[in-house]
Design an enzyme around this catalytic site. Structure first.
Site, mmCIF file in Angstrom:
data_model
loop_
_atom_site.group_PDB
_atom_site.id
_atom_site.type_symbol
_atom_site.label_atom_id
_atom_site.label_comp_id
_atom_site.label_asym_id
_atom_site.label_seq_id
_atom_site.Cartn_x
_atom_site.Cartn_y
_atom_site.Cartn_z
ATOM 1 N N LYS A 109 0.849 -1.186 0.000
ATOM 2 C CA LYS A 109 0.000 0.000 0.000
ATOM 3 C C LYS A 109 0.892 1.246 0.000
ATOM 4 C CE LYS A 109 -1.823 2.531 3.242
ATOM 5 N NZ LYS A 109 -1.787 3.872 2.595
ATOM 6 N N CYS A 125 12.926 11.070 7.969
ATOM 7 C CA CYS A 125 12.872 10.634 9.365
ATOM 8 C C CYS A 125 14.195 10.793 10.086
ATOM 9 C CB CYS A 125 12.388 9.192 9.437
ATOM 10 S SG CYS A 125 13.197 8.116 8.258
ATOM 11 N N GLU A 182 9.882 0.916 10.913
ATOM 12 C CA GLU A 182 10.828 2.038 10.836
ATOM 13 C C GLU A 182 10.008 3.280 11.093
ATOM 14 O OE1 GLU A 182 12.155 5.231 9.798
ATOM 15 O OE2 GLU A 182 12.544 4.577 7.739
ATOM 16 N N GLU A 193 8.686 15.080 16.542
ATOM 17 C CA GLU A 193 9.117 15.018 15.150
ATOM 18 C C GLU A 193 8.219 15.933 14.318
ATOM 19 O OE1 GLU A 193 10.409 11.648 11.936
ATOM 20 O OE2 GLU A 193 8.473 11.372 12.903
#
Length: 501
Positions: A192, A302, A268, A399
């Site tokens: 996906k 990231c 991750e 983040e």
């Protein structure tokens, strides 16, 4: 503020036609069962690029059924590794023949720099596929030496049907680092792509078919996380799920995997990576590295060095150079070769970043530069640097996933290490120093899955990469990634009347 470009060469660029908008299941492009569609938006213009078939649970069921049949009864896992490698190599060659179109798709879908995509991202996809193709015929176990009258050996077997859920920040790269080792291992898969960036994944699926990857081996189902993503995570006939994205969603993926068939999981997840710069660093080079560490891919990465710690002896000079470089950084149309930063991926991310900037101001951090929207159209944001930050501030702990840096001074090595580790994340870190002892001490002290010394974003197909702490577990790249999609089976037979053991 940053320089802005809107060069005529960018506006006159001929955009690619959108060839593939349906689900790719069992070797065919098909409409979703529900008939639903969703829009994918160009972040440069805020306009609709195309309408994409929306996969839901029912479509995931069909795709998994195709992948299961291809694994249980199809040729792919039964093929010699060298034959899988040959097909994968052909796929890589075909990708090389379509670099410009693939790069353009990621530019209009994700706001990525077109020239960078042509030079690095798309060639990198082909090379990642080649790397794992080279490993496909080198998968083997070992002969064991039991302490009893037994002969034993291990087999490395493909895990089965794999579900991949990938993010929007690197649509092509993420596709490759998930799909290539899965295929090399002999598994089949359902992938996906992020709903923001489905275009290149569908194009890669088309090229895979052209290369000769058998029907059902590779299936691509665009859709949304709560429906298609949840269906993958909880599916009883998927043997492993791999997810890259936020820590919040990673928890849901892991919970769904546990509640269903206890499928294996690799995650991750988020990061708030530190870059620690010591007094002996070349200040100009360190400032350039720090800026690249947060502004590359408009901060939507990231491992971005969003927390920069500078030793007090060079702090003032470093801050001055950093702000000068940030103000000269060119933000603009990603098709323009002068641009170094394109638009954020979508309106939601754009507004999230701006809200964090406002929060930083309210918390009392000093805004050295940036902090505003660029232009009146498109999701462009100025490179933004805060100083005088405290470690408990939201902009330091969360983040942000955008071009926003927090800059802080430190005195001793011990203080620098403590600050670097003061985060729930542990994905990456950077160190800038000329002292080998400092580099060794700090690199071993920081709790992160990859540490770069006097460099940043130094990735490679043969360098494993993944997280500590709440940045997840499991590794991408390297042979460690291949092993995620393999299971170890021990085979044992008794030995009778052997002259030796």
């Amino acid at each position: 503020m940053a320089d802005i470009t809107n060069d005529h060469t960018a506006s006159s660029f001929k955009l690619p036609s959108i060839k593939f908008t349906n689900l790719f299941i069992n070797g065919q492009f098909v409409h979703s069962i529900s008939g639903k569609e969703f829009e994918t938006i160009d972040p440069r213009t805020e306009e609709v690029i195309a309408k994409i078939s929306e996969g839901t649970k029912e479509d995931i069921d069909v795709a998994v059924k195709a992948a299961r049949a291809a694994f249980d009864d199809g040729p792919w896992p039964r093929m010699p590794g060298a034959e899988r490698a040959k097909i994968m190599m052909k796929w890589a060659d075909i990708i090389d023949q379509n670099i410009e179109e693939l790069a353009a798709l990621d530019t209009i879908d994700a706001g990525k720099l077109y020239n960078w995509g042509k030079a690095f991202d798309i060639p990198g996809v082909a090379n990642t596929i080649r790397y794992y193709a080279g490993a496909a015929d080198k998968i083997h176990g070992e002969v064991l030496k039991p302490a009893r009258e037994l002969h034993a050996y291990t087999l490395m077997e493909p895990i089965g049907v794999v579900g991949h859920i990938i993010p929007w920040n690197f649509p092509s790269t993420m596709f490759a680092i998930k799909v290539a080792p899965t295929l090399a291992a002999g598994c089949t898969l359902v992938l996906k792509p992020a709903e923001q960036t489905p275009l290149s994944a569908l194009f890669y699926a088309h090229l895979a078919k052209e290369a000769g990857i058998p029907d059902g081996v590779l299936n691509v189902v665009p859709g949304f996380g709560p429906t298609a993503g949840a269906a993958i995570s909880s599916h009883m006939d998927i043997d492993k799920v791999s997810f890259t994205g936020s820590t919040e969603v990673g928890r849901k993926v892991m919970e769904a995997a546990a509640r269903s068939n206890l499928k294996q999981v690799s995650l991750e997840l988020g990061g708030k990576s530190p870059l620690v710069i010591f007094d002996d660093a070349d200040v100009d080079k360190a400032a350039e590295l720090a800026l690249l560490g947060i502004l590359y891919n408009k901060g939507e990465i990231c491992v971005a060095s969003s927390r920069v710690f500078v030793q007090e002896g060079i702090y003032d000079e470093f801050e001055k150079k950093l702000v000068e470089k940030a103000k000269a950084w060119v933000v603009g149309d990603p098709f323009d070769p002068k641009s170094r930063q394109g638009p954020q991926v979508d309106k939601k991310q754009f507004e999230k970043i701006l809200s964090y900037i406002e929060h930083g101001k309210r918390e009392g951090a000093t805004l050295l530069t940036g902090g505003k929207r660029v232009g009146g159209k498109g999701y462009y944001i100025e490179p933004t640097i805060f100083s005088n930050v405290e470690e408990d501030m939201l902009i330091v702990q969360d983040e942000i996933f955008g071009p926003v840096m927090s800059l802080r001074k430190f005195k001793t090595i011990e203080e620098g290490i403590k600050s670097a580790n003061n985060t729930k994340y542990g994905l990456a870190a950077g160190i800038v120093t000329k002292n080998l002892d400092t580099a060794n001490t700090v690199s071993r002290s920081i709790r992160a899955g990859i540490v770069w010394i006097n460099c940043y974003f130094a990735f490679g197909n043969d360098i494993p990469y993944g997280g500590y702490k709440m940045s997840g577990f499991g590794r991408d790249f390297g042979l460690e990634a291949l092993h995620k999609y393999l299971q170890v089976k021990s085979v044992v037979t008794p030995i009778f009347n052997s002259p030796w053991l």
